[in-house]
Structures are given as C-alpha cells and as structure tokens.
Design a protein around this motif. Structure first.
Motif, mmCIF file in Angstrom:
data_model
loop_
_atom_site.group_PDB
_atom_site.id
_atom_site.type_symbol
_atom_site.label_atom_id
_atom_site.label_comp_id
_atom_site.label_asym_id
_atom_site.label_seq_id
_atom_site.Cartn_x
_atom_site.Cartn_y
_atom_site.Cartn_z
ATOM 1 N N VAL A 1 10.789 0.900 9.409
ATOM 2 C CA VAL A 1 9.846 0.665 8.307
ATOM 3 C C VAL A 1 8.462 1.185 8.665
ATOM 4 N N SER A 2 8.009 0.944 9.912
ATOM 5 C CA SER A 2 6.692 1.445 10.279
ATOM 6 C C SER A 2 6.657 2.961 10.356
ATOM 7 N N ALA A 3 7.741 3.585 10.784
ATOM 8 C CA ALA A 3 7.774 5.045 10.833
ATOM 9 C C ALA A 3 7.695 5.634 9.432
ATOM 10 N N VAL A 4 8.396 5.035 8.473
ATOM 11 C CA VAL A 4 8.337 5.511 7.089
ATOM 12 C C VAL A 4 6.932 5.315 6.521
ATOM 13 N N ALA A 5 6.304 4.174 6.822
ATOM 14 C CA ALA A 5 4.955 3.906 6.320
ATOM 15 C C ALA A 5 3.947 4.902 6.887
ATOM 16 N N CYS A 6 4.061 5.230 8.160
ATOM 17 C CA CYS A 6 3.145 6.211 8.767
ATOM 18 C C CYS A 6 3.338 7.599 8.152
ATOM 19 N N ALA A 7 4.592 7.998 7.976
ATOM 20 C CA ALA A 7 4.866 9.310 7.379
ATOM 21 C C ALA A 7 4.405 9.353 5.933
ATOM 22 N N ALA A 8 4.551 8.260 5.199
ATOM 23 C CA ALA A 8 4.143 8.225 3.791
ATOM 24 C C ALA A 8 2.640 8.392 3.674
#
Length: 70
Positions: A30-37
């Motif tokens: 979830v944090s990786a997706v949030a950073c990429a977003a």
C-alpha cells in the motif's frame, strides 16, 4: 522405552503460515502504491471501517484520487 511418532503439519497449518506472511506485506504494498501515485499526480486516501467484532467484518478502502492544481 516408547518413542512417539512426530506429528505431521497439515496443509491447514501451511496455509495459515502463508497467509500470515502475505498479510505482513500488505502495508508495504500500500505504501509503495501511494508513493508511486504521488509521482503521477494522484493522492492516496485510505478508509477503514470496523463494522463488527470479527476481522472479516471490517472494510478497507484504498482510493487514488487525482490532485487538483488550481
């Protein structure tokens, strides 16, 4: 002298161990997706609603919303 036969671990034990290991990776994903977003002009919003006493009653929503640059 008696020797007890070792107990076999069943498929259920293996499945629980695999689910436990996978659950530990969810916050990282979830944090990786949030950073990429954030790099692509989106912001992440997480909503968690505890609907009852059991874990499968809960509701988790992860939203990616476009940022407004006005």
């Amino acid at each position: 002298m008696s020797h007890a036969a070792p107990e076999r671990q069943g498929a259920w034990t293996d499945a629980v161990a695999a689910l436990s290991a996978a659950a530990k990776l969810i916050p990282l994903a979830v944090s990786a997706v949030a950073c990429a977003a954030g790099q692509y002009g989106y912001r992440g919003e997480i909503r968690f609603d505890r609907k009852g006493p059991l874990p499968f009653d809960d509701h988790l929503e992860v939203l990616l919303l476009p940022t407004s640059e006005a």
